[in-house]
Design an enzyme around this catalytic site. Structure first.
Site, short mmCIF file in Angstrom:
data_model
loop_
_atom_site.label_atom_id
_atom_site.label_comp_id
_atom_site.label_asym_id
_atom_site.label_seq_id
_atom_site.Cartn_x
_atom_site.Cartn_y
_atom_site.Cartn_z
N GLU A 5 -2.95 -4.83 -3.11
CA GLU A 5 -3.61 -5.74 -4.07
C GLU A 5 -3.54 -4.98 -5.52
O GLU A 5 -3.18 -5.58 -6.50
CB GLU A 5 -5.09 -5.94 -3.76
N ASN A 64 0.81 -1.11 -0.03
CA ASN A 64 -0.09 -0.09 -0.01
C ASN A 64 0.94 1.25 -0.02
O ASN A 64 1.89 1.29 0.62
CB ASN A 64 -1.00 0.11 0.96
N GLU A 90 0.36 5.42 0.57
CA GLU A 90 -0.48 6.12 1.07
C GLU A 90 0.07 7.74 0.51
O GLU A 90 1.08 7.84 -0.02
CB GLU A 90 -0.65 6.13 2.54
N1 THU Z 1 -5.58 -1.36 2.35
C1 THU Z 1 -4.81 -2.27 1.40
O1 THU Z 1 -3.50 -2.23 1.02
N2 THU Z 1 -5.84 -3.19 1.01
C2 THU Z 1 -6.82 -3.47 1.32
O2 THU Z 1 -7.57 -4.24 0.66
C3 THU Z 1 -7.53 -2.55 2.41
C4 THU Z 1 -6.81 -1.51 2.72
C5 THU Z 1 -4.50 -0.13 2.83
C6 THU Z 1 -5.10 1.19 2.61
C7 THU Z 1 -4.43 2.03 3.46
O3 THU Z 1 -3.18 2.16 3.15
C8 THU Z 1 -4.32 1.22 4.80
O4 THU Z 1 -4.57 -0.24 4.15
C9 THU Z 1 -5.51 1.30 5.78
O5 THU Z 1 -6.98 1.34 5.22
#
Ligand code: THU
Length: 139
Positions: free
Chosen positions: A64, A51, A53
């Site tokens: 994903e 992820n 941000e």
């Molecule tokens: N996040 C993911 O990477 N995949 C998901 O399926 C749900 C959430 C991440 C996004 C964000 O950086 C953090 O988790 C909190 O929501």
């Protein structure tokens, strides 16, 4: 727990390790919730994503979708399996947006969800997103 066919133990271990390794690269200053994902393409190649941000929160990219984008950029059009790891005790579920993006590349995709605890979930994407939107006509 398992209701998905076709992922052998060696593949499960390999995908989980790849997702766990890339989780370390997660950029999550806002949530401190780190996610790693690894996809297995139909041609056997593996791709990873974490992820990412942003100070503008809504621009966050999930692990994903990052992994899917890496695969597609390398020419992949069919994904057989995805592993998602977090630091939660229980396996986390992919968000709705990621379910839809995954569904674009594999109707029969196996989804492997792994937390820090011993419980691992292995299920079909169809179970997470029944009757997904596609350009194919339904019957
Ligand atoms: N996040 C993911 O990477 N995949 C998901 O399926 C749900 C959430 C991440 C996004 C964000 O950086 C953090 O988790 C909190 O929501």
């Amino acid at each position: 727990m398992s209701d998905a066919a076709g992922l052998d133990e060696a593949t499960i271990q390999r995908l989980t390790a790849a997702a766990r390794a890339v989780q370390k690269q997660a950029y999550a200053p806002a949530s401190e919730f780190r996610v790693g994902a690894a996809v297995l393409a139909a041609d056997g190649r593996e791709f990873v994503g974490c992820n990412v941000e942003n100070a503008s929160y809504g621009l966050t990219i999930c692990a994903e979708r990052a992994a899917v984008c890496a695969a597609v950029a390398a020419g992949v059009r069919e994904i057989r399996a995805v592993a998602v790891v977090t630091d939660l005790d229980e396996p986390a579920r992919p968000c709705g947006a990621c379910r839809q993006v995954l569904a674009e590349f594999g109707k029969d995709m196996a989804v492997l969800l792994v937390g820090r605890g011993p419980a691992v979930r292995l299920l079909d994407l169809e179970r997470l997103l029944p009757d997904a939107f596609t350009f194919e006509r339904g019957s």
